[in-house]
Design an enzyme around this catalytic site. Structure first.
Site, mmCIF file in Angstrom:
data_model
loop_
_atom_site.group_PDB
_atom_site.id
_atom_site.type_symbol
_atom_site.label_atom_id
_atom_site.label_comp_id
_atom_site.label_asym_id
_atom_site.label_seq_id
_atom_site.Cartn_x
_atom_site.Cartn_y
_atom_site.Cartn_z
ATOM 1 N N HIS A 1 -30.764 -11.342 -80.819
ATOM 2 C CA HIS A 1 -31.836 -11.543 -81.811
ATOM 3 C C HIS A 1 -32.993 -10.567 -81.556
ATOM 4 O O HIS A 1 -34.138 -10.974 -81.304
ATOM 5 C CB HIS A 1 -32.293 -13.000 -81.662
ATOM 6 C CG HIS A 1 -33.143 -13.548 -82.757
ATOM 7 N ND1 HIS A 1 -34.275 -12.921 -83.220
ATOM 8 C CD2 HIS A 1 -33.034 -14.695 -83.455
ATOM 9 C CE1 HIS A 1 -34.825 -13.674 -84.158
ATOM 10 N NE2 HIS A 1 -34.091 -14.750 -84.318
ATOM 11 N N GLU B 1 -30.600 -8.151 -85.988
ATOM 12 C CA GLU B 1 -29.808 -8.880 -84.999
ATOM 13 C C GLU B 1 -28.322 -8.591 -85.180
ATOM 14 O O GLU B 1 -27.815 -8.645 -86.295
ATOM 15 C CB GLU B 1 -30.053 -10.393 -85.183
ATOM 16 C CG GLU B 1 -31.530 -10.753 -85.237
ATOM 17 C CD GLU B 1 -31.798 -12.158 -85.778
ATOM 18 O OE1 GLU B 1 -30.956 -13.052 -85.587
ATOM 19 O OE2 GLU B 1 -32.860 -12.360 -86.399
HETATM 20 O O1 LIG Z 1 -38.161 -19.639 -84.600
HETATM 21 P P1 LIG Z 1 -36.802 -19.367 -84.033
HETATM 22 O O2 LIG Z 1 -36.063 -20.620 -83.672
HETATM 23 O O3 LIG Z 1 -36.856 -18.430 -82.871
HETATM 24 O O4 LIG Z 1 -35.961 -18.657 -85.162
HETATM 25 C C1 LIG Z 1 -36.401 -17.470 -85.717
HETATM 26 C C2 LIG Z 1 -35.489 -16.971 -86.836
HETATM 27 O O5 LIG Z 1 -34.244 -16.631 -86.302
HETATM 28 C C3 LIG Z 1 -33.295 -16.026 -87.193
HETATM 29 O O6 LIG Z 1 -33.666 -14.727 -87.488
HETATM 30 C C4 LIG Z 1 -33.093 -16.838 -88.440
HETATM 31 O O7 LIG Z 1 -32.383 -16.107 -89.412
HETATM 32 C C5 LIG Z 1 -34.395 -17.319 -89.024
HETATM 33 O O8 LIG Z 1 -34.126 -18.246 -90.063
HETATM 34 C C6 LIG Z 1 -35.272 -17.957 -87.959
HETATM 35 O O9 LIG Z 1 -36.474 -18.402 -88.523
#
Ligand SMILES: O=P(O)(O)OC[C@H]1O[C@H](O)[C@H](O)[C@@H](O)[C@@H]1O
EC number: 5.1.3.15
Length: 273
Positions: free
Chosen positions: A144, A246
């Site tokens: 990510h 990602e």
């Molecule tokens: O806030 P987190 O749990 O770290 O997730 C952060 C982000 O991760 C990914 O990129 C998903 O596609 C998003 O939908 C999400 O908001």
């Protein structure tokens, strides 16, 4: 949590912590910092770090019964080695296996290995999972990566034109990106399927080329101003200074037979303009 600094003979440098095997900083040789890290990020055990490279495993986002993005990003990984390869690249290797807490969430035995290698203008992240048990299991996963951006409005993403994606903002599947170049001017949260070519993040002063192997999909995420303001560990203007690209496998989860391994890698190359 332990902090690890590795550098290559030619001057590239990375910083990681054992919590989540989380990479917090990558500075290519002769270049500036390339990873976004929120200054509001909590560096406490049990909390995810906002920025750098969280490892998403064995579940992407809320797509299942596990905590969001699985347990790997909040787990204490074991460092197997850190130093330089014979060729002078900086390298660190981490390992994660099941334990009682993880088995209660996800009843499978596994061994995950994560290798970070850096030299010159290139960073390579290799992630692998082995099924050490005697029943098949399924997982979704992502590296990510949060890229540091000067100004999201002036940033262009190349390489996604013509690809189909799931729009996580609207919940719509089967969308297609018509435009060759993606500019981000609000919330963007997309899972692109079957990504074979690299994505180039272009800014006025540099480009960063992101390629992958083993991973099928790629996620592009920026929360935009409104959602960004609701994220407690992101600075108010944080959304303007980051974009996540990602390497992921989400659309078709990996089904791993006993004794088999799966591996995926993300490679990032920095170029000054
Ligand atoms: O806030 P987190 O749990 O770290 O997730 C952060 C982000 O991760 C990914 O990129 C998903 O596609 C998003 O939908 C999400 O908001």
């Amino acid at each position: 949590m332990d902090r690890i600094i590795v550098s290559s003979a030619d001057g590239a440098r990375a910083e990681l912590v054992t919590h989540g095997a989380h990479m917090c900083s990558w500075i290519p040789a002769g270049g500036p910092e390339q990873l976004f890290l929120s200054s509001s990020s909590e560096f406490t055990e049990g909390a995810a770090i906002r920025g750098g490279v969280p490892i998403v495993f064995p579940q992407f986002s809320g797509m299942g019964v596990l905590p969001k993005h699985g347990f790997a990003r909040n787990a204490l990984w074991k460092m197997l080695s850190a130093g330089q390869t014979e060729q002078g690249a900086g390298q660190v290797v981490f390992e994660l296996q099941e334990n009682i807490a993880r088995l209660m969430l996800w009843p499978h035995v596994f061994r995950a290995e994560y290798t970070v290698t850096l030299a010159g203008d290139t960073l390579q992240l290799d992630f692998s999972v082995t099924n050490t048990g005697d029943t098949v299991f399924q997982f979704t996963t992502a590296l990510h990566t949060y890229f540091k951006i000067e100004d999201i409005k002036e940033t262009r993403l190349h390489g996604l034109g013509g690809l189909s994606y799931r729009d996580t903002v609207t919940g719509q599947n089967g969308c297609r990106q018509e435009e060759e170049v993606l500019r981000i001017s609000g919330e963007v949260d997309r899972i692109y399927a079957n990504v074979a070519q690299s994505v180039v993040i272009e800014q006025a002063h540099q480009t960063v080329e992101v390629s992958q192997a083993g991973f099928q999909d790629a996620v592009v995420w920026n929360p935009g101003a409104e959602k960004g303001a609701q994220i407690g560990d992101l600075e108010v203007d944080g959304f303007q200074r980051m974009v996540c690209v990602e390497a992921a496998t989400i659309m078709r989860p990996v089904a791993l037979e006993p004794g088999r391994s799966w591996s995926g890698m993300q490679r990032i190359v920095w170029r000054a303009k």
